[in-house]
Design a protein around this motif. Structure first.
Motif, PDB file in Angstrom:
ATOM      1  N   MET A   1       0.825  -1.212   0.000  1.00  0.00           N
ATOM      2  CA  MET A   1       0.000   0.000   0.000  1.00  0.00           C
ATOM      3  C   MET A   1       0.861   1.265   0.000  1.00  0.00           C
ATOM      4  O   MET A   1       0.459   2.294  -0.530  1.00  0.00           O
ATOM      5  N   THR A   2       2.056   1.169   0.579  1.00  0.00           N
ATOM      6  CA  THR A   2       2.958   2.327   0.552  1.00  0.00           C
ATOM      7  C   THR A   2       3.518   2.520  -0.855  1.00  0.00           C
ATOM      8  O   THR A   2       3.558   3.640  -1.366  1.00  0.00           O
ATOM      9  N   GLU A   3       3.889   1.418  -1.485  1.00  0.00           N
ATOM     10  CA  GLU A   3       4.407   1.509  -2.859  1.00  0.00           C
ATOM     11  C   GLU A   3       3.334   2.012  -3.819  1.00  0.00           C
ATOM     12  O   GLU A   3       3.635   2.751  -4.758  1.00  0.00           O
ATOM     13  N   ALA A   4       2.077   1.620  -3.570  1.00  0.00           N
ATOM     14  CA  ALA A   4       0.977   2.061  -4.437  1.00  0.00           C
ATOM     15  C   ALA A   4       0.489   3.461  -4.040  1.00  0.00           C
ATOM     16  O   ALA A   4      -0.468   3.966  -4.620  1.00  0.00           O
ATOM     17  N   ARG A   5       1.116   4.046  -3.048  1.00  0.00           N
ATOM     18  CA  ARG A   5       0.783   5.379  -2.537  1.00  0.00           C
ATOM     19  C   ARG A   5      -0.641   5.497  -1.994  1.00  0.00           C
ATOM     20  O   ARG A   5      -1.219   6.580  -1.940  1.00  0.00           O
ATOM     21  N   VAL A   6      -1.229   4.375  -1.566  1.00  0.00           N
ATOM     22  CA  VAL A   6      -2.489   4.430  -0.816  1.00  0.00           C
ATOM     23  C   VAL A   6      -2.180   5.008   0.564  1.00  0.00           C
ATOM     24  O   VAL A   6      -2.951   5.766   1.136  1.00  0.00           O
ATOM     25  N   ILE A   7      -1.008   4.644   1.077  1.00  0.00           N
ATOM     26  CA  ILE A   7      -0.469   5.270   2.286  1.00  0.00           C
ATOM     27  C   ILE A   7       0.619   6.237   1.813  1.00  0.00           C
ATOM     28  O   ILE A   7       1.564   5.830   1.147  1.00  0.00           O
ATOM     29  N   THR A   8       0.449   7.522   2.115  1.00  0.00           N
ATOM     30  CA  THR A   8       1.444   8.483   1.629  1.00  0.00           C
ATOM     31  C   THR A   8       2.659   8.511   2.540  1.00  0.00           C
ATOM     32  O   THR A   8       3.751   8.859   2.112  1.00  0.00           O
ATOM     33  N   ARG A   9       2.452   8.156   3.817  1.00  0.00           N
ATOM     34  CA  ARG A   9       3.560   8.191   4.740  1.00  0.00           C
ATOM     35  C   ARG A   9       3.180   7.344   5.931  1.00  0.00           C
ATOM     36  O   ARG A   9       2.028   7.354   6.355  1.00  0.00           O
ATOM     37  N   PHE A  10       4.156   6.597   6.470  1.00  0.00           N
ATOM     38  CA  PHE A  10       3.897   5.865   7.703  1.00  0.00           C
ATOM     39  C   PHE A  10       4.995   6.186   8.700  1.00  0.00           C
ATOM     40  O   PHE A  10       6.178   5.999   8.408  1.00  0.00           O
ATOM     41  N   GLY A  11       4.615   6.652   9.865  1.00  0.00           N
ATOM     42  CA  GLY A  11       5.632   6.958  10.875  1.00  0.00           C
ATOM     43  C   GLY A  11       5.107   7.978  11.870  1.00  0.00           C
ATOM     44  O   GLY A  11       3.905   8.222  11.935  1.00  0.00           O
ATOM     45  N   PRO A  12       6.019   8.573  12.653  1.00  0.00           N
ATOM     46  CA  PRO A  12       5.575   9.541  13.659  1.00  0.00           C
ATOM     47  C   PRO A  12       5.089  10.840  13.011  1.00  0.00           C
ATOM     48  O   PRO A  12       5.679  11.312  12.034  1.00  0.00           O
ATOM     49  N   PHE A  13       4.019  11.395  13.555  1.00  0.00           N
ATOM     50  CA  PHE A  13       3.557  12.737  13.195  1.00  0.00           C
ATOM     51  C   PHE A  13       4.102  13.688  14.245  1.00  0.00           C
ATOM     52  O   PHE A  13       3.796  13.542  15.426  1.00  0.00           O
ATOM     53  N   PHE A  14       4.925  14.620  13.801  1.00  0.00           N
ATOM     54  CA  PHE A  14       5.543  15.552  14.736  1.00  0.00           C
ATOM     55  C   PHE A  14       4.737  16.843  14.804  1.00  0.00           C
ATOM     56  O   PHE A  14       4.197  17.297  13.798  1.00  0.00           O
ATOM     57  N   ASP A  15       4.686  17.420  15.982  1.00  0.00           N
ATOM     58  CA  ASP A  15       4.044  18.723  16.157  1.00  0.00           C
ATOM     59  C   ASP A  15       5.143  19.772  16.259  1.00  0.00           C
ATOM     60  O   ASP A  15       5.851  19.843  17.264  1.00  0.00           O
ATOM     61  N   ALA A  16       5.272  20.561  15.189  1.00  0.00           N
ATOM     62  CA  ALA A  16       6.352  21.564  15.154  1.00  0.00           C
ATOM     63  C   ALA A  16       6.253  22.527  16.343  1.00  0.00           C
ATOM     64  O   ALA A  16       7.270  22.959  16.888  1.00  0.00           O
ATOM     65  N   ALA A  17       5.014  22.846  16.751  1.00  0.00           N
ATOM     66  CA  ALA A  17       4.843  23.814  17.850  1.00  0.00           C
ATOM     67  C   ALA A  17       5.425  23.274  19.156  1.00  0.00           C
ATOM     68  O   ALA A  17       5.962  24.027  19.968  1.00  0.00           O
ATOM     69  N   ALA A  18       5.359  21.950  19.346  1.00  0.00           N
ATOM     70  CA  ALA A  18       5.841  21.353  20.593  1.00  0.00           C
ATOM     71  C   ALA A  18       7.364  21.364  20.695  1.00  0.00           C
ATOM     72  O   ALA A  18       7.920  21.180  21.769  1.00  0.00           O
TER      73      ALA A  18
END
Lengths: 148, 160
Positions: free
Chosen positions: A45-62
């Motif tokens: 699904m990542t190769e087919a770009r159904v998932i655009t990204r898998f991993g931590p979501f960072f909060d720049a404000a934090a």
């Protein structure tokens, strides 16, 4: 195409992955799959770009940084040239084309609050087009999940 | 604030988490630290809100949600907190923010993102929002996204 198992995986993987040595094995067990099958499907699904990204979501404000939604009214004939200049900035985290006179909408993510203005100014200088900034004043909800 | 080790961890993970059996061990190995230390650091970053979650970002288009409308509204300032909370609670709204107007071109101060399988579905949902806002809304518009031009997430600059 996605089957029912892919959809179940996508729904689960939009929630948090556990911080354990074998997190995919934990999730696979929840879904009644083997770890190998879960990883194979996630890779596909990542190769087919159904998932655009898998991993931590960072909060720049934090970490003392900032996010800002910005918009530009780009003349149709210049769109691709302006796009190349805008996307070349690593501060541009997402960028969408939209149906409006303001037709390019992007999010700047920077390590300092001052970084937003600096990046917006640089883009204005390089493109000659005004960058409107729409920082969030209040966040009412981020229901980030989509039912797959 | 974050220290140099946290920064290295964020840089190692901003491209994504490896899809392997022991992903944290692999990242820890690349960083030259024990897996247990990495897990402890990640746990602390989560507790402080630096990491919101470790998860997949789906491509709405590929899921058949081909219509994505950014609905925008000019709502009376003294009612926006109350009404924004109501709009944000709607199950089909994925993001909802108050943002500054850019007068005279841009009178809108409430942004609510709505997804659907086609524009008719998005318009139906938009009508529900309009009904809730009622007289407090003075102007409205909708901007459909026609193309994803970039989607990478936060990138830290290399330091030192």
């Amino acid at each position: 195409m996605l089957d029912q198992t892919d959809r179940a995986i996508l729904n689960r993987m939009q929630d948090d992955l556990p911080l354990v040595s074998h997190p995919y094995a934990t999730v696979a067990k929840e879904l009644g799959l083997s770890e190998a099958e879960l990883l194979a499907r996630l890779t596909r699904m990542t190769e087919a770009r159904v998932i655009t990204r898998f991993g931590p979501f960072f909060d720049a404000a934090a970490i003392g940084g900032a996010f800002c939604l910005c918009a530009m009214a780009v003349p149709a004939g210049e769109f691709e040239a302006v796009l190349t200049k805008v996307n070349a900035h690593p501060e541009v985290a997402h960028n969408y084309e939209r149906t409006h006179r303001l037709n390019m909408w992007f999010v700047l993510a920077t390590e300092t609050p001052e970084g937003i203005e600096a990046a917006a100014d640089a883009i204005e200088r390089e493109t000659g087009i005004e960058v409107l900034c729409f920082p969030k004043l209040q966040e009412f909800y981020i229901g980030f999940r989509v039912a797959a | 604030m974050i220290d140099e080790t946290d920064r290295q961890i964020i840089q190692a993970l901003q491209g994504g988490l490896p899809l392997v059996s022991a992903p944290y061990a692999q990242v820890a190995d690349d960083l030259g630290m024990p897996e247990a230390d990495l897990l402890e650091r990640l746990s602390a970053l989560k507790a402080r809100g630096v990491i919101r979650r470790i998860a997949a970002a789906p491509n709405h288009y590929k899921l058949g949600m081909t219509s994505n409308g950014m609905t925008v509204w000019d709502v009376e300032d003294d009612r926006i907190a109350e009404l924004g909370t109501q709009i944000g609670a709607l199950p089909f709204v994925t993001h909802c923010y108050e943002r500054p107007r850019a007068l005279p071109d841009w009178p809108f101060n409430l942004f609510a993102m709505v997804h659907g399988s086609d524009r008719d579905e998005v318009e139906e949902k938009r009508a529900e929002i309009a009904a809730i806002l009622g007289d407090a809304c003075r102007a409205k518009d909708i901007l459909y996204s026609t193309r994803i031009l970039k989607k990478t997430g936060l990138r830290l600059k290399k330091k030192g």
